[in-house]
Design a protein around this motif. Structure first.
Motif, mmCIF file in Angstrom:
data_model
loop_
_atom_site.group_PDB
_atom_site.id
_atom_site.type_symbol
_atom_site.label_atom_id
_atom_site.label_comp_id
_atom_site.label_asym_id
_atom_site.label_seq_id
_atom_site.Cartn_x
_atom_site.Cartn_y
_atom_site.Cartn_z
ATOM 1 N N UNK A 110 0.796 -1.221 0.000
ATOM 2 C CA UNK A 110 0.000 0.000 0.000
ATOM 3 C C UNK A 110 0.825 1.265 0.000
ATOM 4 N N UNK A 111 2.049 1.180 -0.510
ATOM 5 C CA UNK A 111 2.887 2.378 -0.558
ATOM 6 C C UNK A 111 2.885 2.965 -1.964
ATOM 7 N N UNK A 112 2.827 4.289 -2.075
ATOM 8 C CA UNK A 112 2.983 4.879 -3.406
ATOM 9 C C UNK A 112 4.418 4.711 -3.884
ATOM 10 N N UNK A 113 4.571 4.378 -5.161
ATOM 11 C CA UNK A 113 5.911 4.164 -5.714
ATOM 12 C C UNK A 113 6.074 5.006 -6.970
ATOM 13 N N UNK A 114 7.229 5.622 -7.073
ATOM 14 C CA UNK A 114 7.569 6.310 -8.319
ATOM 15 C C UNK A 114 8.754 5.606 -8.945
ATOM 16 N N UNK A 115 8.737 5.502 -10.275
ATOM 17 C CA UNK A 115 9.855 4.848 -10.949
ATOM 18 C C UNK A 115 10.550 5.851 -11.855
ATOM 19 N N UNK A 116 11.866 5.785 -11.810
ATOM 20 C CA UNK A 116 12.690 6.647 -12.650
ATOM 21 C C UNK A 116 13.095 5.805 -13.857
ATOM 22 N N UNK A 117 12.602 6.175 -15.030
ATOM 23 C CA UNK A 117 12.826 5.336 -16.203
ATOM 24 C C UNK A 117 14.014 5.803 -17.024
ATOM 25 N N UNK A 118 14.628 4.840 -17.673
ATOM 26 C CA UNK A 118 15.719 5.134 -18.591
ATOM 27 C C UNK A 118 15.424 4.448 -19.906
ATOM 28 N N UNK A 119 15.607 5.162 -20.985
ATOM 29 C CA UNK A 119 15.315 4.608 -22.307
ATOM 30 C C UNK A 119 16.388 5.059 -23.286
ATOM 31 N N UNK A 120 16.459 4.332 -24.394
ATOM 32 C CA UNK A 120 17.254 4.847 -25.492
ATOM 33 C C UNK A 120 16.615 6.131 -25.975
ATOM 34 N N UNK A 121 17.414 7.143 -26.142
ATOM 35 C CA UNK A 121 16.854 8.419 -26.577
ATOM 36 C C UNK A 121 17.507 8.882 -27.861
ATOM 37 N N UNK A 122 16.735 9.639 -28.641
ATOM 38 C CA UNK A 122 17.302 10.235 -29.839
ATOM 39 C C UNK A 122 17.708 11.659 -29.544
ATOM 40 N N UNK A 123 16.699 12.491 -29.260
ATOM 41 C CA UNK A 123 16.979 13.918 -29.132
ATOM 42 C C UNK A 123 17.067 14.352 -27.677
ATOM 43 N N UNK A 124 16.228 13.816 -26.802
ATOM 44 C CA UNK A 124 16.225 14.228 -25.398
ATOM 45 C C UNK A 124 15.294 15.378 -25.092
ATOM 46 N N UNK A 125 14.864 16.118 -26.116
ATOM 47 C CA UNK A 125 13.982 17.253 -25.814
ATOM 48 C C UNK A 125 12.585 17.102 -26.397
ATOM 49 N N UNK A 126 12.242 15.895 -26.811
ATOM 50 C CA UNK A 126 10.832 15.621 -27.074
ATOM 51 C C UNK A 126 10.390 15.612 -28.513
ATOM 52 N N UNK A 127 11.291 15.802 -29.471
ATOM 53 C CA UNK A 127 10.813 15.856 -30.844
ATOM 54 C C UNK A 127 10.814 14.506 -31.561
ATOM 55 N N UNK A 128 11.593 13.541 -31.090
ATOM 56 C CA UNK A 128 11.739 12.344 -31.924
ATOM 57 C C UNK A 128 10.816 11.200 -31.519
ATOM 58 N N UNK A 129 10.188 11.272 -30.374
ATOM 59 C CA UNK A 129 9.237 10.241 -29.930
ATOM 60 C C UNK A 129 9.861 8.838 -29.899
ATOM 61 N N UNK A 130 11.139 8.746 -29.553
ATOM 62 C CA UNK A 130 11.786 7.437 -29.521
ATOM 63 C C UNK A 130 11.732 6.796 -28.143
ATOM 64 N N UNK A 131 11.879 7.611 -27.091
ATOM 65 C CA UNK A 131 12.081 7.065 -25.750
ATOM 66 C C UNK A 131 10.750 6.856 -25.060
ATOM 67 N N UNK A 132 9.820 6.189 -25.732
ATOM 68 C CA UNK A 132 8.471 6.141 -25.177
ATOM 69 C C UNK A 132 8.269 4.980 -24.210
#
Lengths: 316, 458
Positions: free
Chosen positions: B390-412
């Motif tokens: 019953x604990x809230x959990x947050x996960x820090x995700x890591x993905x392969x990224x293309x641009x890093x600023x949101x234009x390439x939609x790769x790290x979904x």
């Protein structure tokens, strides 16, 4: 006053030959969030949006990207929020850039292309142009299967042209074809105002651990500096072989691996009236500013203008 | 004065008294100053305090915007050893900070491997990242400055940005360092919790990141070749900041940080933030062997002295003021031996989720929340454990990224919204921190070397 950088694509006068490339340009927020966004906007001639479809699209499952030597393979699958949300959310923000905005459109059937164009032009009357994507390698239906069929290309262009009104029609062609001039001529027969080339090349990557293709769709699209000579060759072929392109009645927008200002000049010399830069922008978001500087220096040093450079390599 | 009353009220909850512009509790003192106070005053406090952090100086600016301008590394000499706040933040609601993405070159200060050469620690100077709020991240080149043919002489600027590997790699910050503050100042700093929420540390000007090197990872292998003095192109800060301060109002009494392998690295700055705002923290660290954490003092080795080994993560956590009793260590490749004063009961041979599950069973903590980062499979298991508890959990995700600023939609990442609809969210733009319950975990499909939990997207 027109500067040395000014160019013209059909009726559209652009202050710079540098355009964002669809698929890598995001919608509106991403550019605005960058520190140097004002300088980037000042260096651009027009903004080409990420592909818009009628209904929202989730896109392909991950993984969606892998780096290759001097390039990258992507399989995004046209993730976008659909035309309705594009018009209500993104369009007002895009207009704030005070740049001509060209909307890239994609659809599964010929009729959908027409409907999509109609809704865009009705919802955004001051839209500068529509870029018809008949070349995406990452979607199951439509996309590249249209792009290799001259009859389909001609039909789509004709269908989009009717509701498009004053918006410039640009047809984005695929390199995954034996002779790109066949597709180009089909688009011209359909009445396109301009051509843009090339979309990504089909490519495969295989995961050594699973011994299976890396991407769910197996083939993905290759972009980046690796494909520059291919794109340049296709621009060259169209300019050399198609009289409408040579006379610039149907100008060419060059795309494919453009990463430096030198690449821009090469594309202009090969016959492109403007260029789109995509993958290089990921690596270096200040790329347009750097390219503008490089172009200005080259033009000043050679006492010439962008307009004079277009197709200049073909003289002999 | 209204301001004095506000500060007095904040301090009174923690048993401090305010007299004029000086707050006291026992031997501890906090002095409040305006931004135009002469620099000598701050220097005197710093000199007399001698890094004991018994006497602190706080600069009170008019607005949050002015405060963030004052606490930049460029003004660090004007306010040595001072903390910052603003009238706005003292009196009003907490204001999240917005940052703009910058492109810049960072200077490498050092790049050292751990004993088994599996991990490297890269320290670099980058004042442009000083506004970064964890778990924001940045993208960096894996090669030193990209100069093409003749660029230095002919073009007076870099023009070719495309040697291989072409893409930048995303990394989270492991530690940040502030000018005039010792690296372990959080160990000594003990702020009254109510006031702490309104204070800000000075902006850091150099950072370190920890990356794991894998045989398949071209980028990380190239990064090991970076040397002191190299200039590396970067882009940041990226992603959404996570403001930990509202957690207190939400009733969170303790935060559990669970890191698997190199997934621990980006969580350390979160621990630092939590410690600064005086939150109780418990840290669960899962690693392969202790040797993968041990850094050697190369200078000592060169001079034939017996090297004093440093442990990445463990020493970082201790420097951030986490007590040894609050650090739990799991080793899955070897039996962990006692190190850095960790109680024997906190050592576990096996995987870190097992240890965390046992901890929750033995000592249920109702008002806790958990944050985790590590291999995908581990984060998935953690989601189940926290759901059961019953604990809230947050996960820090890591993905392969293309641009890093949101234009390439790769790290979904596939996420499920409250209304049941599913969608792909961009880790770089909507993340990197997500509610675990949102995530739609993909059954065992992540290639091992991409989902190894390394901040290095290798």
């Amino acid at each position: 006053m027109e500067t040395k950088l000014a160019t013209q694509v059909g009726r559209l006068r652009l202050r710079s030959p540098l355009l964002t490339a669809s698929g890598t340009s995001g919608s509106a927020d991403e550019l605005a969030g960058l520190g140097g966004s004002q300088a980037t906007v000042a260096a651009l001639g027009a903004f080409v949006t990420k592909g818009v479809t009628l209904a929202p699209r989730q896109g392909n499952p991950e993984p969606r990207i892998i780096e290759t030597r001097a390039g990258l393979l992507n399989s995004i699958g046209l993730q976008n929020k659909g035309v309705a949300r594009f018009l209500s959310e993104d369009w007002p923000k895009l207009r704030q850039y005070k740049l001509p905005v060209i909307v890239n459109i994609s659809a599964n059937t010929v009729e959908e292309y027409g409907e999509l164009a109609g809704r865009l032009v009705a919802g955004a009357p001051d839209i500068a142009g529509l870029e018809i994507n008949v070349s995406c390698p990452n979607i199951k239906e439509g996309g590249v299967s249209f792009g290799v069929d001259p009859v389909a290309i001609e039909k789509i262009v004709r269908t989009v042209k009717r509701p498009a009104g004053r918006a410039l029609i640009i047809t984005k062609l695929t390199p995954n074809i034996t002779d790109i001039t066949v597709a180009a001529e089909a688009a011209i027969a359909g009445g396109t105002d301009a051509l843009s080339m090339i979309n990504t090349l089909r490519g495969v990557a295989i995961d050594l651990r699973t011994q299976r293709p890396y991407f769910a769709n197996v083939a993905a699209g290759l972009s980046g500096p690796a494909v520059k000579p291919v794109g340049l060759c296709m621009v060259w072929d169209c300019f050399a072989k198609i009289p409408e392109c040579r006379s610039r009645r149907v100008p060419i927008i060059g795309i494919g691996g453009i990463s430096t200002w030198q690449d821009v000049i090469e594309y202009l010399l090969a016959g492109a009236s403007a260029v789109q830069v995509g993958t290089a922008w990921f690596v270096y978001p200040d790329i347009f500013v750097e390219m503008k500087k490089g172009l200005e220096r080259y033009l000043a040093g050679n006492r010439t203008t962008v307009r004079q450079l277009v197709g200049r390599a073909h003289r002999w | 004065m209204n301001l004095n009353a506000t500060i007095a009220q904040l301090l009174a909850r923690d048993g401090w008294t305010l007299d004029g512009h000086v707050a006291r509790q026992g031997r501890r003192r906090i002095s409040f100053f305006t931004p135009d106070t002469p620099v000598a005053k701050f220097q005197r406090i710093a000199r007399q305090d001698r890094d004991r952090f018994l006497h602190l100086a706080v600069v009170v600016a008019a607005t949050a915007a002015v405060m963030h301008r004052l606490r930049t590394p460029q003004l660090a000499d004007r306010y040595p050893r001072a903390l910052f706040t603003s009238l706005e933040e003292l009196a009003g609601p907490l204001r999240p900070r917005t940052t703009t993405v910058a492109t810049f070159h960072a200077e490498v200060l050092s790049n050292r491997p751990t004993e088994d050469r599996s991990h490297y620690r890269l320290v670099f100077r980058a004042p442009e990242l000083s506004g970064l709020v964890p778990p924001q991240f940045f993208m960096m080149d894996t090669l030193p400055e990209r100069f093409p043919f003749g660029a230095r002489t002919v073009n007076r600027g870099p023009v070719d940005w495309t040697p291989r590997p072409m893409l930048k790699r995303p990394f989270g910050i492991c530690r940040d360092f502030h000018p005039h503050f010792p690296a372990d100042y959080l160990k000594r700093l003990a702020l009254p919790p109510s006031l702490a929420l309104t204070l800000h540390p000075p902006a850091p000007d150099h950072f370190d990141l920890l990356y794991k090197v894998l045989p398949e990872g071209l980028g990380t292998n190239l990064m090991t070749k970076l040397n002191r003095g190299d200039r590396v192109h970067m882009l940041g800060p990226l992603g959404q900041p996570f403001d930990v301060r509202p957690l207190r109002a939400a009733g969170v009494e303790e935060v559990h940080i669970i890191g698997g392998g190199v997934g621990m690295a980006p969580l350390i700055t979160l621990v630092e933030a939590l410690r600064f705002y005086a939150f109780p923290v418990k840290v669960f660290l899962g690693i392969a062997t202790l040797a993968s954490l041990r850094l050697q003092d190369e200078l000592a080795v060169t001079f034939g002295e017996s090297p004093r080994a440093a442990y990445v993560y463990l020493d970082d956590l201790l420097a951030a003021g986490v007590k040894p009793a609050d650090i739990f260590l799991s080793c899955d490749m070897a039996r962990p031996r006692r190190v850095r004063g960790l109680p024997a009961a906190n050592l576990h041979q096996g995987l870190v989720p097992e240890q965390y599950r046992r901890f929750l069973r033995e000592r249920p903590v109702p008002q806790a929340m958990a944050i985790t980062c590590g291999p995908h499979r581990m984060m998935e298991v953690m989601t189940g454990i926290c759901r059961a508890a019953g604990l809230p959990l947050k996960v820090l995700l890591e993905k392969r990224m293309g641009c890093g600023f949101g234009v390439c939609f790769s790290c979904v990442q596939k996420v499920r919204h409250a209304d049941g609809s599913e969608d792909y969210a961009r880790v770089c733009r909507e993340g990197p921190l997500f509610d675990a319950e949102e995530i739609v975990w993909k059954p065992n499909s992540q290639p091992k070397w991409a989902g190894c939990g390394c901040a290095a997207r290798c």
